[in-house]
Motif scaffolding. Sequence first.
Motif, mmCIF file in Angstrom:
data_model
loop_
_atom_site.group_PDB
_atom_site.id
_atom_site.type_symbol
_atom_site.label_atom_id
_atom_site.label_comp_id
_atom_site.label_asym_id
_atom_site.label_seq_id
_atom_site.Cartn_x
_atom_site.Cartn_y
_atom_site.Cartn_z
ATOM 1 N N THR A 1 72.776 18.643 45.094
ATOM 2 C CA THR A 1 72.373 17.715 44.033
ATOM 3 C C THR A 1 71.552 16.559 44.599
ATOM 4 N N LYS A 2 71.362 16.544 45.926
ATOM 5 C CA LYS A 2 70.600 15.482 46.587
ATOM 6 C C LYS A 2 69.630 16.110 47.582
ATOM 7 N N LEU A 3 68.436 15.504 47.671
ATOM 8 C CA LEU A 3 67.462 15.851 48.707
ATOM 9 C C LEU A 3 67.184 14.582 49.495
ATOM 10 N N VAL A 4 67.469 14.623 50.800
ATOM 11 C CA VAL A 4 67.340 13.449 51.663
ATOM 12 C C VAL A 4 66.054 13.558 52.470
ATOM 13 N N THR A 5 65.270 12.484 52.479
ATOM 14 C CA THR A 5 64.064 12.451 53.309
ATOM 15 C C THR A 5 64.125 11.238 54.238
ATOM 16 N N GLY A 6 63.306 11.278 55.278
ATOM 17 C CA GLY A 6 63.209 10.171 56.217
ATOM 18 C C GLY A 6 62.078 9.222 55.898
ATOM 19 N N ASP A 7 61.593 9.233 54.665
ATOM 20 C CA ASP A 7 60.484 8.365 54.280
ATOM 21 C C ASP A 7 60.874 6.895 54.403
ATOM 22 N N ILE A 8 59.952 6.106 54.949
ATOM 23 C CA ILE A 8 60.143 4.660 55.034
ATOM 24 C C ILE A 8 59.217 3.949 54.053
ATOM 25 N N GLU A 9 58.015 4.466 53.903
ATOM 26 C CA GLU A 9 57.033 3.895 52.978
ATOM 27 C C GLU A 9 56.513 4.998 52.059
ATOM 28 N N ASP A 10 55.859 4.567 50.987
ATOM 29 C CA ASP A 10 55.321 5.524 50.008
ATOM 30 C C ASP A 10 53.930 5.977 50.442
ATOM 31 N N VAL A 11 53.877 6.697 51.572
ATOM 32 C CA VAL A 11 52.575 7.145 52.075
ATOM 33 C C VAL A 11 52.008 8.286 51.230
ATOM 34 N N GLY A 12 52.843 8.920 50.413
ATOM 35 C CA GLY A 12 52.377 10.018 49.569
ATOM 36 C C GLY A 12 52.074 9.616 48.145
ATOM 37 N N GLU A 13 52.012 8.316 47.889
ATOM 38 C CA GLU A 13 51.671 7.812 46.550
ATOM 39 C C GLU A 13 52.581 8.401 45.473
ATOM 40 N N GLY A 14 53.879 8.379 45.751
ATOM 41 C CA GLY A 14 54.857 8.823 44.772
ATOM 42 C C GLY A 14 55.044 10.324 44.697
ATOM 43 N N VAL B 1 60.686 15.889 42.652
ATOM 44 C CA VAL B 1 62.069 16.160 42.242
ATOM 45 C C VAL B 1 62.255 16.102 40.736
ATOM 46 N N GLN B 2 61.235 15.680 40.022
ATOM 47 C CA GLN B 2 61.364 15.580 38.573
ATOM 48 C C GLN B 2 61.669 16.941 37.966
ATOM 49 N N THR B 3 62.596 16.955 37.036
ATOM 50 C CA THR B 3 63.039 18.145 36.284
ATOM 51 C C THR B 3 63.799 19.150 37.143
ATOM 52 N N THR B 4 64.133 18.803 38.385
ATOM 53 C CA THR B 4 64.859 19.749 39.246
ATOM 54 C C THR B 4 66.369 19.577 39.165
ATOM 55 N N GLY B 5 66.827 18.445 38.634
ATOM 56 C CA GLY B 5 68.258 18.153 38.640
ATOM 57 C C GLY B 5 68.762 17.679 39.999
ATOM 58 N N VAL B 6 67.839 17.435 40.929
ATOM 59 C CA VAL B 6 68.193 16.983 42.279
ATOM 60 C C VAL B 6 67.651 15.566 42.457
ATOM 61 N N ASP B 7 68.511 14.689 42.974
ATOM 62 C CA ASP B 7 68.117 13.300 43.196
ATOM 63 C C ASP B 7 67.515 13.134 44.583
ATOM 64 N N LEU B 8 66.521 12.268 44.675
ATOM 65 C CA LEU B 8 65.892 11.946 45.946
ATOM 66 C C LEU B 8 66.642 10.790 46.607
ATOM 67 N N VAL B 9 66.999 10.971 47.883
ATOM 68 C CA VAL B 9 67.718 9.943 48.643
ATOM 69 C C VAL B 9 66.885 9.593 49.866
ATOM 70 N N ARG B 10 66.580 8.297 50.034
ATOM 71 C CA ARG B 10 65.737 7.845 51.153
ATOM 72 C C ARG B 10 66.446 6.705 51.880
#
Length: 215
Positions: free
Chosen positions: A103-116, A122-131
Amino acid sequence: MDVIARAAIAFTGGKDSILALHLVSHKFRSATPLPAIEPLDPVVLVSFQPPGSDFKAHQHAWVQRQADSLGIPLITKHITSDPSFEESYRQAIRQLATDHGITKLVTGDIEDVGEGFMDRAVQTTGVDLVRPLWKLPRPRVLDLLRSLDIVYIVTLTRLDKLPQPISERLIGHVVNEEYLREQFKWYDDNHEAMDLVGTVDLAGEFGEMHSMVRD
């Protein structure tokens, strides 16, 4: 007893993904005082990459050895432009949820280098993004790496950001904040000054350098 959410870790084997894993994993949280982050159960490591390619900075054989050492399964999800990169990510994330119950996807992102990009993926996947590293000051990131005894080397640099003389002093070398600042000062003192100390992201978040964890 509270149920710990199952998570996939977006995993490259670099310092940021390894640190993110340690910060969220209920298995590692006793090792050092950490930020107030929800503990998760990392059930799978996932490498998102184009089919038929291997990242120069993060060789798959090395990443697989890291996963074996951690005792967490590693899977590869191939990302294509059909129908779009965002939708390809969504399909992969939905499949992770189906196959592994995450239910969670964890990334090592520190800044929004991918412009969101990941927020949209993760939209519509039912999985929350955790940074867990999001917006952390770079000295804090490097302090956490040190406190957890995470040792990493630089595997790739961008020559437009780190000219060849300094890149040669970084690639293949174990680095920490002191070493980076020392080398940046050496460059600025002995070459046409670029103010590397003041302008280069110490975590390489803007592509200046990539890493792999050795220990």
